[in-house]
Design a protein around this motif. Structure first.
Motif, short mmCIF file in Angstrom:
data_model
loop_
_atom_site.label_atom_id
_atom_site.label_comp_id
_atom_site.label_asym_id
_atom_site.label_seq_id
_atom_site.Cartn_x
_atom_site.Cartn_y
_atom_site.Cartn_z
N THR A 190 45.04 42.59 50.31
CA THR A 190 43.54 42.93 50.08
C THR A 190 42.94 42.41 48.93
N ASN A 191 43.79 42.72 47.91
CA ASN A 191 43.46 42.16 46.58
C ASN A 191 43.24 40.66 46.42
N PHE A 192 44.33 40.03 47.07
CA PHE A 192 44.22 38.43 47.36
C PHE A 192 42.97 37.91 47.91
N LEU A 193 42.84 38.40 48.99
CA LEU A 193 41.32 38.19 49.85
C LEU A 193 40.06 38.37 49.01
N ARG A 194 40.08 39.50 48.21
CA ARG A 194 38.84 39.76 47.53
C ARG A 194 38.75 39.01 46.20
N ASP A 195 39.58 38.57 45.68
CA ASP A 195 39.85 38.00 44.42
C ASP A 195 39.99 36.37 44.34
N VAL A 196 39.81 35.86 45.45
CA VAL A 196 40.00 34.61 45.41
C VAL A 196 39.52 33.63 44.44
N ALA A 197 38.21 33.96 44.03
CA ALA A 197 37.62 33.19 43.12
C ALA A 197 38.07 33.40 41.59
N GLU A 198 38.62 34.70 41.32
CA GLU A 198 39.05 35.03 40.14
C GLU A 198 40.45 34.45 39.91
N ASP A 199 41.33 34.60 41.01
CA ASP A 199 42.59 34.13 40.66
C ASP A 199 42.36 32.52 40.59
N LEU A 200 41.73 31.91 41.15
CA LEU A 200 41.51 30.22 40.83
C LEU A 200 41.17 30.00 39.52
N ALA A 201 40.34 30.92 38.93
CA ALA A 201 39.97 30.69 37.71
C ALA A 201 41.04 30.73 36.56
#
Length: 323
Positions: A190-201
């Motif tokens: 769930t975190n991964f799906l929500r935070d795609v942009a933040e993780d990519l940053a």
């Protein structure tokens, strides 16, 4: 990136922020430090934890505080120091604390006390730290099986470390273990799906490369202001995987002692609510961040509060038979 929620905003540049914020500390202060970290950075799970009896609650805070402590070393945007060295230092302090050595660390006395009190396996602690170390060098995962290998340490072991605190029913410890793993995986995905942009940053993509290719999604598309159609289809596919993890976790609630069930049900609904928000928003995760509204969070908490109080009262009634 652990499964435990929103990340901290800053670090001091050389160590995790908790270490910089306080000096020497005793056990009580360490538990309070962990509680404060949980309250600040894990709002949804912290709210659910308030449904636990107080004696369980502080141990959950200790595990959260430790996970946040390590996660911040690898995830902080503002830390400029040697992350690998900082993580090595933490691993050394953890080993010493678990061996019974006195620690002036602001978090580890509480964590080590909780690990000893509940017989939490040191192998699970090591698996968690291995996943934190992977975040320093591994930025892509070829397949979902590869990602599951990472999530075993970053998420599944969080569930199994929590399990003895939440108390499986007598004789159901083994049966409760897999649902606990699955709940950790569900929260993490769930975190991964929500935070795609933040993780990519941060230079990381937790969506498997094979799935990106299957749906024709480029990393450039994930850097845009809005989520393109092909990426939405990919996210819907991954959300289905998350739902499967949630479904496999649900059977474990009934295997816990009654005083722990309201907390786990509430956490299940709160994190599931984030996934529902992503789904209802048409998988638009780049333009906005899915959240469970405050009113909804409080409604979930209130709905489980009566059951939590009732179970707590029943468990406090101890009958002593006099021969």
């Amino acid at each position: 990136m652990t499964c435990l929620g929103t990340r901290a905003a800053a670090a001091d540049g050389t160590t995790a922020p908790a270490a910089a914020a306080e000096g020497a500390t005793g056990l009580t202060a360490a538990y309070e430090r962990c509680r404060a970290l949980h309250a600040r950075f894990g709002r949804s799970y912290y709210l659910a934890t308030l449904l636990l009896p107080a004696w369980k609650r502080r141990h959950v805070h200790a595990l959260y505080g430790f996970a946040r402590y390590a996660d911040e070393i690898v995830d902080s945007f503002t830390m400029n120091g040697d992350r690998a060295g900082a993580l090595d230092g933490l691993a050394t302090r953890v080993a010493a604390a678990l061996a019974g050595e006195r620690s002036d660390d602001p978090v580890l006395p509480a964590f080590a006390h909780t690990v000893r009190s509940f017989g939490i396996g040191h192998g699970e602690v090591a698996a968690f730290l291995r996943s934190m170390r992977a975040d320093l060098t591994v930025t892509r995962y070829a397949t979902y099986d590869d990602l599951l290998g990472y999530m075993e340490g970053s998420a599944a072991v969080i569930g199994t470390m929590m399990l003895p605190i939440l108390e499986p029913l007598p004789g159901r410890e083994a049966a409760a273990r897999e649902p606990a793993r699955q709940l950790g995986l569900a929260f993490q995905l769930t975190n991964f799906l929500r935070d795609v942009a933040e993780d990519l940053a941060r230079g990381r993509v937790y969506l498997p490369t094979a799935d990106l290719d299957r749906f024709g999604v480029t990393e450039a598309a994930l850097r845009g202001a809005r989520t393109p159609p092909e990426a939405r289809r990919l996210l819907a596919f991954e959300a289905g995987r998350a739902r499967d993890h949630y479904a496999r976790a649900l059977e474990g609630v009934a295997l816990l002692t009654p005083s722990s069930r309201p907390c786990v049900r509430a956490a299940y609904e709160l994190y599931g609510g984030i996934l529902t928000g992503i789904e209802r928003g048409g998988y638009e995760v780049l333009a906005r961040r899915a959240r469970v509204p405050r009113r909804r969070r409080l409604a979930i908490f209130t709905r489980h509060l009566v059951a939590a109080r009732s179970a707590g009262r029943r468990e406090r009634r101890v009958t002593v038979e006099v021969p």
